[in-house]
Design a protein around this motif. Structure first.
Motif, PDB file in Angstrom:
ATOM      1  N   THR A  84       0.813  -1.225   0.000  1.00  8.23           N
ATOM      2  CA  THR A  84       0.000   0.000   0.000  1.00  8.23           C
ATOM      3  C   THR A  84       0.844   1.272   0.000  1.00  8.23           C
ATOM      4  N   GLY A  85       2.168   1.113  -0.050  1.00  8.94           N
ATOM      5  CA  GLY A  85       3.047   2.276  -0.162  1.00  8.94           C
ATOM      6  C   GLY A  85       3.341   2.985   1.146  1.00  8.94           C
ATOM      7  N   LEU A  86       3.021   2.367   2.296  1.00 10.61           N
ATOM      8  CA  LEU A  86       3.303   3.006   3.579  1.00 10.61           C
ATOM      9  C   LEU A  86       4.749   2.772   4.017  1.00 10.61           C
ATOM     10  N   LYS A 136       8.653   1.409   2.428  1.00  9.29           N
ATOM     11  CA  LYS A 136       9.396   1.058   1.218  1.00  9.29           C
ATOM     12  C   LYS A 136      10.629   0.257   1.593  1.00  9.29           C
ATOM     13  N   SER A 152       7.691   5.408   4.316  1.00  7.49           N
ATOM     14  CA  SER A 152       7.598   6.265   3.134  1.00  7.49           C
ATOM     15  C   SER A 152       6.940   7.588   3.527  1.00  7.49           C
ATOM     16  N   ARG A 163       4.251   8.720   2.354  1.00  4.78           N
ATOM     17  CA  ARG A 163       2.829   8.376   2.503  1.00  4.78           C
ATOM     18  C   ARG A 163       2.584   7.708   3.859  1.00  4.78           C
ATOM     19  N   ALA A 201       2.684  10.355   6.607  1.00  4.62           N
ATOM     20  CA  ALA A 201       1.448  11.140   6.640  1.00  4.62           C
ATOM     21  C   ALA A 201       0.302  10.332   7.257  1.00  4.62           C
ATOM     22  N   ARG A 202       0.201   9.075   6.870  1.00  8.10           N
ATOM     23  CA  ARG A 202      -0.861   8.202   7.406  1.00  8.10           C
ATOM     24  C   ARG A 202      -0.676   7.984   8.908  1.00  8.10           C
TER      25      ARG A 202
END
Length: 167
Positions: free
Chosen positions: A88-90, A92, A108, A110, A113-114
């Motif tokens: 999910t790109g959280l 890397k 990452s 992202r 931020a999450r």
């Protein structure tokens, strides 16, 4: 060395029963809400994901073995839990800066931020749940809960219980 039985007979069984009951209720309620924050399902996050992202944020990029050791779980569990975070790109995967053959996991942008979105929501939830508590009560509860978690962790890993922090 006193046995577990010796220790429990010296302590108030009613108090120990009340403690274990409250811990069980806490665990159930925490799981039910997933401590998802204030009325925002979008800000909920799986416990394993939250703990992994938090660790990567606080300690920086690291390999699976280091991450597993720091969390007190095995590498295969970390690998399984990290896979959807990578998908999910959280998180890397990057090459280790000193050994290009090794892979490190990194939060990452992202993921950062999450994680902050979820933290913010959880902060608001903690403020609501402890509304009416003094700062001193919040500090005491946090200190005791931290001490309790450290003792549980030490028991699980067979290490010595660290002394309580003073300050």
């Amino acid at each position: 060395m006193p046995t577990s039985q010796d220790m429990t007979t010296r302590l108030d069984p009613g108090l120990l029963d009340a403690l274990q009951h409250q811990v069980a209720l806490f665990a159930r309620r925490a799981e039910q809400t997933r401590l998802g924050g204030v009325g925002q399902v979008r800000n909920s996050m799986d416990r394993a994901a939250y703990l992994l992202l938090n660790r990567l944020d606080r300690e920086g990029p690291m390999g699976v073995k280091a991450l597993a050791a720091g969390m007190g779980i095995d590498s295969s569990t970390v690998t399984r839990q990290v896979a959807p975070l990578v998908d999910t790109g959280l998180v890397k995967r990057t090459s280790h800066p000193e050994d290009g053959r090794a892979v490190v996991l990194q939060l990452s942008p992202r993921g950062q931020a999450r994680l902050e979105e979820v933290r913010s929501s959880r902060r608001a939830l903690m403020a609501q749940v402890t509304d009416g508590w003094s700062d001193s009560e919040r500090e005491s509860f946090t200190s005791l809960l931290t001490r309790f978690n450290r003792a549980l962790s030490a028991r699980q890993t067979g290490t010595e219980v660290p002394p309580p922090a003073t300050g």
